[in-house]
Scaffold this active site. Structure first.
Site, PDB file in Angstrom:
ATOM      1  N   ASP A   8      46.286  43.713  39.219  1.00 35.82           N
ATOM      2  CA  ASP A   8      46.161  45.125  38.875  1.00 35.82           C
ATOM      3  C   ASP A   8      47.264  45.537  37.916  1.00 35.82           C
ATOM      4  OD1 ASP A   8      44.946  47.557  38.887  1.00 35.82           O
ATOM      5  OD2 ASP A   8      45.533  48.132  40.922  1.00 35.82           O
ATOM      6  N   GLY A   9      47.027  46.643  37.210  1.00 32.94           N
ATOM      7  CA  GLY A   9      48.006  47.201  36.291  1.00 32.94           C
ATOM      8  C   GLY A   9      48.168  48.686  36.527  1.00 32.94           C
ATOM      9  N   GLU A  43      46.869  45.424  33.226  1.00 35.12           N
ATOM     10  CA  GLU A  43      45.757  44.708  33.855  1.00 35.12           C
ATOM     11  C   GLU A  43      45.650  43.288  33.288  1.00 35.12           C
ATOM     12  OE1 GLU A  43      43.809  45.907  36.217  1.00 35.12           O
ATOM     13  OE2 GLU A  43      43.838  48.094  36.094  1.00 35.12           O
ATOM     14  N   ASP A  67      39.923  45.441  39.551  1.00 31.14           N
ATOM     15  CA  ASP A  67      39.222  46.724  39.510  1.00 31.14           C
ATOM     16  C   ASP A  67      39.024  47.219  38.080  1.00 31.14           C
ATOM     17  OD1 ASP A  67      41.689  47.710  38.736  1.00 31.14           O
ATOM     18  OD2 ASP A  67      42.089  48.757  40.618  1.00 31.14           O
ATOM     19  N   HIS A 121      41.305  51.829  44.605  1.00 34.89           N
ATOM     20  CA  HIS A 121      41.654  52.941  45.503  1.00 34.89           C
ATOM     21  C   HIS A 121      40.549  53.223  46.522  1.00 34.89           C
ATOM     22  CE1 HIS A 121      44.934  53.596  42.723  1.00 34.89           C
ATOM     23  NE2 HIS A 121      44.074  53.755  41.739  1.00 34.89           N
ATOM     24  N   ASP A 131      48.015  47.024  43.605  1.00 37.92           N
ATOM     25  CA  ASP A 131      48.199  48.335  42.974  1.00 37.92           C
ATOM     26  C   ASP A 131      49.560  48.928  43.324  1.00 37.92           C
ATOM     27  OD1 ASP A 131      47.079  50.907  41.684  1.00 37.92           O
ATOM     28  OD2 ASP A 131      47.642  51.580  43.692  1.00 37.92           O
TER      29      ASP A 131
END
Length: 336
Positions: A8-9, A43, A67, A121, A131
């Site tokens: 994730d970023g 990301e 995501d 989320h 995240d």
């Protein structure tokens, strides 16, 4: 054996202080970032570092939970065509974040790698863990502090790789320029100038807003207006895969600067821009299954007149083209 990891970023301001992270478990994860970068850079860097860290177990299948539809599409769909065109898109424009993408391409060589999209989320444990670490890294850079980089990758043999990630060099950390300049008149292309607050979740308002116009008996005007308003909402702009469902495959946008962006570019830069109010919707059926929707918006960047062309395909209304123009005051200057 399969190695399963989430990547994730995060970016505070997008562009702004940025972080990235990948997570396998509490004993095997890593994070890093830059003082200035974009969410998409984070990301991509998370995926790249994960590929490099797990290279010691290159004979194992790697499942990357992600995501970001932008990352998945870039790597699995668009990259072969970009490479054939000299890392340019079909319109001849250079590919954004090209150095990171080239590094990912090299790191994929000889590897068995699979991507799986997960909704951000939404309570997915591994995605949430990545995240949190990416956001913590971005927050650390915003405070001019060193981020927690994690223990690194613990290989199948039980040893950690032990390499702490260093901030990227200036050439890699410089964010891509915004797609257009101006005052919030474009439906999508300025949205990369703002991002969700750290930890913000995708709201069920995405589904609620769209489905209001799709209830049985709703007129075409109600359906189209509901979709347009959904695309203006922060909820949908926080969820690019859902926004993609409302865009025609050949979608284009022309901004006030005259720049033309295609569907790929729009989805790559999609992010919230709060405080937009829309009014005075007027629809005109210009051809069977083709509706021109015109309306006015008011937001932080001023007032803009907008035009959207919607087409009906297989029973669904899809946005084919959008254009925004700043409203002019009596003296001929853009109104604010």
């Amino acid at each position: 054996m399969t190695i399963t990891a989430a990547a994730d970023g995060s970016a505070l301001g997008n562009p702004g202080p940025a972080g990235w992270a990948w997570y396998i478990d509490d004993n095997s994860w890593r994070a890093g970032g830059w003082p200035h970068g974009t969410n998409n850079m984070g990301e991509l860097k998370a995926v790249l570092d994960l590929l490099e860290a797990t290279a010691v177990d290159a004979d194992q299948h790697l499942l990357i939970l992600c995501d970001s539809q932008y990352v998945i599409n870039s790597v699995t769909k668009w990259m072969p065509g970009w490479k054939r065109k000299g890392w340019r898109k079909k319109d001849g424009k250079p590919v954004l974040n090209v150095e990171l993408l080239k590094d990912i391409d090299r790191a994929l060589a000889g590897r068995s790698v699979e991507f799986e999209w997960v909704k951000g989320h939404s309570g997915h444990a591994m995605n949430e863990a990545a995240d949190r670490r990416a956001n913590a890294a971005a927050t650390a850079f915003s405070k001019k502090q060193d981020p927690a980089v994690g223990p690194g990758y613990r290989s199948a043999g039980g040893a950690a790789d032990g390499a702490a990630p260093a901030p990227a060099p200036a050439s890699a950390s410089a964010p891509e320029p915004s797609p257009a300049g101006g005052g919030g008149d474009d439906l999508f292309s300025l949205f990369d100038e703002a991002s969700p607050e750290p930890g913000a979740s995708c709201s069920t308002a995405v589904e609620d807003t769209v489905l209001v116009g799709d209830q049985p008996g709703a007129t075409d005007f109600e359906q189209i207006t509901a979709r347009e308003q959904a695309l203006l909402s922060d909820a949908l702009r926080s969820d690019p895969p859902s926004a993609a469902e409302l865009l025609h495959p050949s979608f284009t946008e022309i901004g006030a600067s005259g720049r033309s962006d295609d569907r790929e570019e729009i989805l790559a830069h999609l992010a919230p821009l709060g405080g937009i109010d829309a009014e005075e919707f007027v629809a005109d059926e210009v051809a069977p299954g083709v509706v021109l929707l015109q309306y006015t918006t008011h937001g932080p960047g001023g007032t803009a007149h907008r035009s959207s062309l919607w087409v009906r395909e297989k029973g669904r209304w899809l946005l084919r083209h959008h254009q925004g123009t700043p409203a002019r005051a009596a003296d001929g200057r853009a109104a604010h």
